[in-house]
Design a protein around this motif. Structure first.
Motif, PDB file in Angstrom:
ATOM      1  N   ILE A 228       1.947  14.311 -18.362  1.00 15.70           N
ATOM      2  CA  ILE A 228       1.227  13.795 -19.542  1.00 15.70           C
ATOM      3  C   ILE A 228       1.346  12.283 -19.594  1.00 15.70           C
ATOM      4  CG2 ILE A 228       1.252  13.723 -22.079  1.00 15.70           C
ATOM      5  CD1 ILE A 228       2.126  16.742 -21.912  1.00 15.70           C
ATOM      6  N   HIS A 229       2.540  11.779 -19.333  1.00 13.04           N
ATOM      7  CA  HIS A 229       2.758  10.325 -19.350  1.00 13.04           C
ATOM      8  C   HIS A 229       1.914   9.639 -18.275  1.00 13.04           C
ATOM      9  CE1 HIS A 229       4.891   6.592 -20.049  1.00 13.04           C
ATOM     10  NE2 HIS A 229       5.098   6.497 -18.751  1.00 13.04           N
TER      11      HIS A 229
ATOM     12  N   ILE B 183       5.065  20.588 -25.913  1.00  9.16           N
ATOM     13  CA  ILE B 183       5.329  20.504 -24.475  1.00  9.16           C
ATOM     14  C   ILE B 183       6.212  21.670 -24.038  1.00  9.16           C
ATOM     15  CG2 ILE B 183       6.538  19.158 -22.694  1.00  9.16           C
ATOM     16  CD1 ILE B 183       5.464  16.628 -24.089  1.00  9.16           C
ATOM     17  N   ASN B 184       7.265  21.943 -24.799  1.00  7.27           N
ATOM     18  CA  ASN B 184       8.173  23.029 -24.438  1.00  7.27           C
ATOM     19  C   ASN B 184       7.481  24.379 -24.412  1.00  7.27           C
ATOM     20  OD1 ASN B 184      10.366  21.346 -24.056  1.00  7.27           O
ATOM     21  ND2 ASN B 184      11.154  21.627 -26.122  1.00  7.27           N
ATOM     22  N   ASN B 185       6.664  24.652 -25.415  1.00  4.39           N
ATOM     23  CA  ASN B 185       5.970  25.943 -25.462  1.00  4.39           C
ATOM     24  C   ASN B 185       4.952  26.079 -24.331  1.00  4.39           C
ATOM     25  OD1 ASN B 185       7.425  26.864 -27.630  1.00  4.39           O
ATOM     26  ND2 ASN B 185       5.889  26.304 -29.141  1.00  4.39           N
ATOM     27  N   LEU B 186       4.226  25.011 -24.040  1.00  5.85           N
ATOM     28  CA  LEU B 186       3.257  25.070 -22.954  1.00  5.85           C
ATOM     29  C   LEU B 186       3.970  25.217 -21.609  1.00  5.85           C
ATOM     30  CD1 LEU B 186       0.366  25.046 -21.957  1.00  5.85           C
ATOM     31  CD2 LEU B 186       0.427  22.535 -22.009  1.00  5.85           C
ATOM     32  N   ALA B 187       5.077  24.524 -21.445  1.00 12.02           N
ATOM     33  CA  ALA B 187       5.849  24.641 -20.203  1.00 12.02           C
ATOM     34  C   ALA B 187       6.326  26.080 -20.003  1.00 12.02           C
ATOM     35  CB  ALA B 187       7.025  23.673 -20.215  1.00 12.02           C
ATOM     36  N   LYS B 188       6.769  26.718 -21.074  1.00  9.30           N
ATOM     37  CA  LYS B 188       7.190  28.128 -20.984  1.00  9.30           C
ATOM     38  C   LYS B 188       6.003  29.018 -20.631  1.00  9.30           C
ATOM     39  CE  LYS B 188      10.999  27.823 -24.248  1.00  9.30           C
ATOM     40  NZ  LYS B 188      11.431  28.115 -25.614  1.00  9.30           N
ATOM     41  N   GLU B 189       4.875  28.768 -21.307  1.00  6.43           N
ATOM     42  CA  GLU B 189       3.669  29.562 -21.062  1.00  6.43           C
ATOM     43  C   GLU B 189       3.221  29.447 -19.595  1.00  6.43           C
ATOM     44  OE1 GLU B 189      -0.909  28.980 -22.367  1.00  6.43           O
ATOM     45  OE2 GLU B 189       0.526  29.026 -24.020  1.00  6.43           O
TER      46      GLU B 189
ATOM     47  N   THR C 292      10.804  23.273 -15.421  1.00  8.61           N
ATOM     48  CA  THR C 292      11.369  22.472 -16.503  1.00  8.61           C
ATOM     49  C   THR C 292      10.235  21.795 -17.274  1.00  8.61           C
ATOM     50  OG1 THR C 292      12.739  20.529 -17.031  1.00  8.61           O
ATOM     51  CG2 THR C 292      11.728  20.567 -14.869  1.00  8.61           C
ATOM     52  N   PRO C 293      10.370  21.631 -18.596  1.00  6.43           N
ATOM     53  CA  PRO C 293       9.339  20.937 -19.380  1.00  6.43           C
ATOM     54  C   PRO C 293       9.191  19.466 -18.990  1.00  6.43           C
ATOM     55  CG  PRO C 293      10.886  22.089 -20.833  1.00  6.43           C
ATOM     56  CD  PRO C 293      11.427  22.185 -19.450  1.00  6.43           C
ATOM     57  N   THR C 294      10.195  18.930 -18.321  1.00  4.86           N
ATOM     58  CA  THR C 294      10.141  17.528 -17.903  1.00  4.86           C
ATOM     59  C   THR C 294       8.951  17.275 -16.986  1.00  4.86           C
ATOM     60  OG1 THR C 294      12.538  17.359 -18.105  1.00  4.86           O
ATOM     61  CG2 THR C 294      11.448  15.659 -16.808  1.00  4.86           C
ATOM     62  N   PHE C 295       8.608  18.254 -16.144  1.00  2.00           N
ATOM     63  CA  PHE C 295       7.437  18.093 -15.278  1.00  2.00           C
ATOM     64  C   PHE C 295       6.197  17.818 -16.120  1.00  2.00           C
ATOM     65  CE2 PHE C 295       9.463  21.125 -12.001  1.00  2.00           C
ATOM     66  CZ  PHE C 295      10.102  20.080 -11.363  1.00  2.00           C
TER      67      PHE C 295
END
Length: 104
Positions: free
Chosen positions: A47-48, A28-34, A39-42
């Motif tokens: 996903i949830h 999740i963190n890597n995809l959020a950065k990409e 924020t990765p929370t989005f």
């Protein structure tokens, strides 16, 4: 992409992001950065939501919803009894987290 006027990501962007997460071996963190998310929370929340209700639930809502008093009471009661947190209750009832806070 982020809509500057509403501070919301488009429905298509959210669906694309979730599909990429499910289809690829990426955190999740890597995809959020990409994706250059604020924020990765989005991404985690999207996903949830998609897992619980399907991709259609990611649609951006651009209108105010009017809920009945009975529905509001049901949401608040569920929130207070189950101690799940706002982010899970909003998915269950398909309302925004801010609405859950407001109703309480």
């Amino acid at each position: 992409m982020l809509d500057i006027e509403t501070n919301k990501y488009s429905t298509n962007f959210k669906i694309m992001a979730v599909q990429r997460y499910f289809e690829k071996d990426i955190t999740i963190n890597n995809l959020a950065k990409e994706l250059k998310l604020l924020t990765p929370t989005f991404l985690k929340d999207w996903i949830h939501i998609a897992h619980q209700q399907g991709l259609r639930a990611l649609a951006v809502k651009r209108h105010r919803s009017n809920y009945s008093l009975t529905f509001k009471a049901k949401v608040v009661e569920y929130y207070q009894i189950h101690d799940l947190g706002v982010s899970k209750v909003d998915v269950i009832f398909n309302v925004s987290a801010s609405q859950v806070y407001y109703l309480e």
